[in-house]
Design a protein around this motif. Sequence first.
Motif, mmCIF file in Angstrom:
data_model
loop_
_atom_site.group_PDB
_atom_site.id
_atom_site.type_symbol
_atom_site.label_atom_id
_atom_site.label_comp_id
_atom_site.label_asym_id
_atom_site.label_seq_id
_atom_site.Cartn_x
_atom_site.Cartn_y
_atom_site.Cartn_z
ATOM 1 N N UNK A 145 0.843 -1.174 0.000
ATOM 2 C CA UNK A 145 0.000 0.000 0.000
ATOM 3 C C UNK A 145 0.890 1.239 0.000
ATOM 4 N N UNK A 146 0.472 2.240 -0.735
ATOM 5 C CA UNK A 146 1.222 3.481 -0.792
ATOM 6 C C UNK A 146 0.315 4.674 -0.545
ATOM 7 N N UNK A 147 0.905 5.823 -0.468
ATOM 8 C CA UNK A 147 0.157 7.065 -0.271
ATOM 9 C C UNK A 147 0.556 8.048 -1.359
ATOM 10 N N UNK A 148 -0.436 8.629 -2.002
ATOM 11 C CA UNK A 148 -0.209 9.701 -2.958
ATOM 12 C C UNK A 148 -0.451 10.999 -2.201
ATOM 13 N N UNK A 149 0.513 11.905 -2.237
ATOM 14 C CA UNK A 149 0.391 13.177 -1.537
ATOM 15 C C UNK A 149 0.021 14.273 -2.520
ATOM 16 N N UNK A 150 -1.034 15.018 -2.202
ATOM 17 C CA UNK A 150 -1.491 16.128 -3.028
ATOM 18 C C UNK A 150 -1.090 17.443 -2.375
ATOM 19 N N UNK A 151 -0.516 18.337 -3.163
ATOM 20 C CA UNK A 151 -0.210 19.692 -2.714
ATOM 21 C C UNK A 151 -0.721 20.618 -3.805
ATOM 22 N N UNK A 152 -1.796 21.344 -3.521
ATOM 23 C CA UNK A 152 -2.359 22.259 -4.508
ATOM 24 C C UNK A 152 -1.621 23.588 -4.457
ATOM 25 N N UNK A 153 -1.305 24.109 -5.637
ATOM 26 C CA UNK A 153 -0.571 25.359 -5.739
ATOM 27 C C UNK A 153 -1.201 26.220 -6.829
ATOM 28 N N UNK A 154 -1.340 27.517 -6.558
ATOM 29 C CA UNK A 154 -1.887 28.436 -7.543
ATOM 30 C C UNK A 154 -0.784 28.917 -8.474
ATOM 31 N N UNK A 155 -1.180 29.565 -9.558
ATOM 32 C CA UNK A 155 -0.186 30.122 -10.475
ATOM 33 C C UNK A 155 0.605 31.244 -9.819
ATOM 34 N N UNK A 156 0.063 31.819 -8.742
ATOM 35 C CA UNK A 156 0.768 32.869 -8.006
ATOM 36 C C UNK A 156 1.752 32.288 -6.987
ATOM 37 N N UNK A 157 1.790 30.957 -6.873
ATOM 38 C CA UNK A 157 2.735 30.321 -5.967
ATOM 39 C C UNK A 157 2.194 30.025 -4.585
ATOM 40 N N UNK A 158 0.915 30.300 -4.330
ATOM 41 C CA UNK A 158 0.328 29.991 -3.030
ATOM 42 C C UNK A 158 0.090 28.491 -2.941
ATOM 43 N N UNK A 159 0.388 27.914 -1.765
ATOM 44 C CA UNK A 159 0.233 26.472 -1.573
ATOM 45 C C UNK A 159 -0.747 26.183 -0.457
ATOM 46 N N UNK A 160 -1.535 25.131 -0.654
ATOM 47 C CA UNK A 160 -2.428 24.647 0.403
ATOM 48 C C UNK A 160 -1.719 23.535 1.157
ATOM 49 N N UNK A 161 -2.265 23.174 2.272
ATOM 50 C CA UNK A 161 -1.701 22.110 3.091
ATOM 51 C C UNK A 161 -1.746 20.786 2.333
ATOM 52 N N UNK A 162 -0.669 20.042 2.379
ATOM 53 C CA UNK A 162 -0.592 18.739 1.711
ATOM 54 C C UNK A 162 -1.479 17.735 2.441
ATOM 55 N N UNK A 163 -2.029 16.817 1.672
ATOM 56 C CA UNK A 163 -2.808 15.721 2.255
ATOM 57 C C UNK A 163 -2.595 14.463 1.436
ATOM 58 N N UNK A 164 -2.761 13.313 2.069
ATOM 59 C CA UNK A 164 -2.466 12.048 1.410
ATOM 60 C C UNK A 164 -3.703 11.201 1.180
ATOM 61 N N UNK A 165 -3.620 10.361 0.162
ATOM 62 C CA UNK A 165 -4.684 9.435 -0.190
ATOM 63 C C UNK A 165 -4.058 8.050 -0.303
ATOM 64 N N UNK A 220 -10.888 9.320 -7.264
ATOM 65 C CA UNK A 220 -10.750 9.070 -5.828
ATOM 66 C C UNK A 220 -10.484 10.352 -5.047
ATOM 67 N N UNK A 221 -9.682 11.225 -5.624
ATOM 68 C CA UNK A 221 -9.421 12.507 -4.951
ATOM 69 C C UNK A 221 -10.707 13.303 -4.818
ATOM 70 N N UNK A 222 -11.455 13.414 -5.899
ATOM 71 C CA UNK A 222 -12.695 14.191 -5.875
ATOM 72 C C UNK A 222 -13.691 13.576 -4.896
ATOM 73 N N UNK A 223 -13.845 12.261 -4.927
ATOM 74 C CA UNK A 223 -14.776 11.597 -4.006
ATOM 75 C C UNK A 223 -14.380 11.864 -2.560
ATOM 76 N N UNK A 224 -13.087 11.843 -2.244
ATOM 77 C CA UNK A 224 -12.622 12.119 -0.884
ATOM 78 C C UNK A 224 -12.949 13.549 -0.470
ATOM 79 N N UNK A 225 -12.666 14.514 -1.342
ATOM 80 C CA UNK A 225 -12.959 15.917 -1.036
ATOM 81 C C UNK A 225 -14.443 16.136 -0.807
ATOM 82 N N UNK A 226 -15.270 15.549 -1.665
ATOM 83 C CA UNK A 226 -16.718 15.716 -1.547
ATOM 84 C C UNK A 226 -17.239 15.039 -0.278
ATOM 85 N N UNK A 227 -16.732 13.863 0.034
ATOM 86 C CA UNK A 227 -17.168 13.159 1.247
ATOM 87 C C UNK A 227 -16.851 13.978 2.500
#
Length: 89
Positions: free
Chosen positions: A1-21, A36-43
């Motif tokens: 089992x592994x974890x994919x880490x998401x880090x959202x970043x805007x074109x201006x360089x702003x970053x949101x907190x990383x989270x794993x799936x 799976x990412x979308x389903x997790x966010x919506x849930x």
Amino acid sequence: MGIVTFVDETTAGERRTAWGLEIAEERLTVRELIRRRVFQEVAEYNARTPEVFQGLVQPEETERVLNGYAVRTRRRIDPETQTALAERA
């Protein structure tokens, strides 16, 4: 089992907190990873229904705000609709 880490970043360089799936499979299509990412966010949103939705794509009938999308009337968001929007994007 592994974890994919998401880090959202805007074109201006702003970053949101990383989270794993957690992912159990060795191979996974990008389409399935997005789903799976979308389903997790919506849930998570539907469990709490805060005023602001922070997700990959903007739900219908929302307004873009500084840290996400303001939901005009609090309601449940449909993960299938959000997935379709993400795939089209």
